[in-house]
Enzyme design. Structure first.
Site, PDB file in Angstrom:
ATOM      1  N   GLU A  32       0.861  -1.185   0.000  1.00 22.51           N
ATOM      2  CA  GLU A  32       0.000   0.000   0.000  1.00 22.51           C
ATOM      3  C   GLU A  32       0.892   1.227   0.000  1.00 22.51           C
ATOM      4  O   GLU A  32       1.946   1.224   0.634  1.00 22.51           O
ATOM      5  CB  GLU A  32      -0.871   0.025   1.248  1.00 22.51           C
ATOM      6  CG  GLU A  32      -1.862  -1.112   1.295  1.00 22.51           C
ATOM      7  CD  GLU A  32      -2.638  -1.087   2.603  1.00 22.51           C
ATOM      8  OE1 GLU A  32      -3.660  -0.411   2.653  1.00 22.51           O
ATOM      9  OE2 GLU A  32      -2.204  -1.729   3.555  1.00 22.51           O
ATOM     10  N   HIS A  60      -5.500 -11.700   4.334  1.00 23.82           N
ATOM     11  CA  HIS A  60      -5.509 -11.492   2.878  1.00 23.82           C
ATOM     12  C   HIS A  60      -4.364 -12.230   2.187  1.00 23.82           C
ATOM     13  O   HIS A  60      -4.562 -12.920   1.187  1.00 23.82           O
ATOM     14  CB  HIS A  60      -5.409 -10.001   2.537  1.00 23.82           C
ATOM     15  CG  HIS A  60      -6.425  -9.145   3.234  1.00 23.82           C
ATOM     16  ND1 HIS A  60      -7.691  -9.592   3.523  1.00 23.82           N
ATOM     17  CD2 HIS A  60      -6.373  -7.868   3.696  1.00 23.82           C
ATOM     18  CE1 HIS A  60      -8.369  -8.625   4.130  1.00 23.82           C
ATOM     19  NE2 HIS A  60      -7.591  -7.576   4.251  1.00 23.82           N
TER      20      HIS A  60
END
Ligand code: BG6
Length: 485
Positions: free
Chosen positions: A222, A246
């Site tokens: 990110e 995830h």
């Protein structure tokens, strides 16, 4: 459509998840005509509100978080939304919820089908589930019609013990097939496509093993930092926030054996087996097989204590103890404050056995890499070598590939929550984590988290906008490098 009618009971109507994700997803489903004809949203919350105020709140969420979705069908959507006031710890409140549900069932023809969505902090799950059970709203007797399902969000536990406790608390009132544990990555089109890529194409599967694959790199990067979530994040860290769920979901889809059929349990049986196939990391190897980092300005973020050792970068090397992958390491890295936002799976194939082209050394011929780009710029690419036109025998890297935005032009990728909500209505749990899967992930990571506590200062600083601490490269074997996607 032939979906079962139902009531979507929302706990946590004013929370972040409802505002950012659930409101736009529910409305988008309504707008596209994908919800059942008889479908009602019923919020259960503490604040003193009525249906009209609740509807206005939902509309404000759209303006703030999904301004691009046209509100042309808003009026008919909001007619489906209702509010009932009650405390999370009051039996009377849940009795009132039951009365309201029963009246909605009659008025709106929802057939006693109830979906309970826990958009609340995890420490409240147990209490709410207990009250649902006590009010007779969870497990139905044989004579009653209708179904009840409960949807819970991550984080699902904080370690092995807490996740077991939470599973036990849920299963006291619901059966496993009534429980939908959300991992929103599974709702992403490109994550679902991993199964299609592997099992709807014949040519890759024969190569999909230790004989041809040198290693696999999974990156969840990110660009942003913790962005106002410092308080939550500092108590959580990247491993619990992203890697445990995830990233390991992606690992399991890439590593798993073909399921015997495409149903929820067959798929999840294989996924849990893949996670269990990861070699446990012994305490004495934790510092050799894992690297933690923290971006430079993290300790100045709001809500983060000045001496925090929480990791905003984590990389791990997993050895697979199974027939398919023995000897092929899986590297997983999850991080904030990276140069860009990107999630990808890179399958790097082994080098060619011998170089035919004059003047080139073996390590100058780049091995093939298959990249499954999860987001953004969704697509799949295969990096290969080609002869550069001209009189010399010069090798040039080229890409074979496809991009979703070119191939599926008029089919925008829906938000993961739309798909997942639809699946809970359909009763299809394929894209949800089963209890044993979640526990297997925690079983792998809990000893690592424990070992880290003994060496808090191993967290390496890195500059915002770089690919993380140098030390991450010590995880790799000779000849391997971290990709810069
Ligand atoms: C969430 C994490 O589960 O996933 C966040 O709590 C993270 O910290 C987010 O930013 C990433 O999701 P996506 O869909 O934006 O990749």
């Amino acid at each position: 459509n032939d979906l079962d009618p139902c009531v979507f009971v929302l706990f946590g109507a004013t929370g972040d998840l409802t505002r950012r994700k659930l409101t736009p997803a529910l409305y988008a489903l309504h707008r596209e005509g994908l919800l059942p004809k008889d479908f009602v949203v019923l919020a259960y919350a503490r604040r003193d509100k009525d249906d009209l105020v609740f509807r206005a709140d939902l509309k404000a969420n759209m303006a703030e978080f999904a301004p691009s979705i046209p509100l042309d069908k808003w009026d008919s959507f909001e007619q489906r939304c209702f509010y009932v006031r009650g405390e999370f710890d009051s039996p009377e409140g849940f009795a009132a919820l039951r009365t309201k549900l029963e009246s909605l069932d009659t008025e709106t023809n929802t057939h006693h089908n109830w979906l309970f969505y826990m958009a609340i902090p995890p420490e409240q799950y147990e209490g709410v589930v207990g009250h649902l059970g006590a009010a007779g709203l969870s497990r139905r007797g044989m004579t009653e019609q209708g179904w009840a399902r409960v949807i819970v969000e991550k984080p699902f536990g904080y370690d092995l013990e807490t996740s077991r406790h939470l599973n036990a608390a849920l299963l006291e009132h619901f059966t496993e097939d009534q429980v939908y544990r959300i991992d929103h990555y599974l709702g992403k089109e490109t994550v679902q496509n991993i199964l299609f890529f592997r099992f709807a194409n014949e040519i890759f599967e024969p190569l999909w093993n230790h004989k041809y694959v040198d290693h696999v790199q999974i990156t969840v990067a990110e660009k942003i930092g913790v962005e106002g979530r410092g308080n939550f994040f500092d108590a959580t860290g990247m491993t619990r926030d992203v890697l445990q769920n995830h990233a390991l979901q992606i690992v399991s889809l890439v590593a798993m054996e073909p399921p015997v059929r495409l149903d929820a349990n067959a798929i999840r049986d294989e996924k849990v087996k893949a996670i269990r196939g990861i070699r446990p990391i012994p305490r004495e190897d934790v510092h050799k097989l894992t690297v933690r980092g923290q971006y430079d300005s993290y300790r100045h973020e709001e809500g983060v204590p000045p001496g925090s050792d929480t990791e905003t970068f984590v990389a791990m090397k997993f050895h697979m103890d199974n027939w398919r992958w023995a000897g092929t390491p899986f590297y997983v890295r999850c991080a904030k404050a990276m140069p860009k936002r990107t999630t990808e799976v890179a399958v790097q194939f082994r080098a060619i056995p011998q170089v035919l082209f004059a003047k080139m050394k073996r390590d100058e011929v780049q091995p093939n890499v298959l990249v499954l780009r999860i987001q953004p710029d969704e697509g799949i690419f295969l990096q290969m070598g080609a002869k550069q036109p001209g009189p010399d025998m010069t090798l040039h890297p080229v890409n074979l590939g496809f991009l979703y935005r070119d191939e599926f032009k008029d089919m925008p990728i829906a938000d993961a929550y739309e798909r997942l909500i639809l699946d809970t209505i359909r009763g299809d749990a394929s894209l949800f984590a089963r209890g044993d899967e979640v526990e297997a992930a925690w079983k792998l990571l809990t000893p690592v988290l424990e070992a880290w506590k003994e060496r808090p200062h191993d967290v390496q600083p890195y500059f915002t906008g770089t690919w993380g601490p140098e030390k991450a490269s010590t995880l790799l074997e000779p000849g391997q490098t971290w990709r810069e996607p």
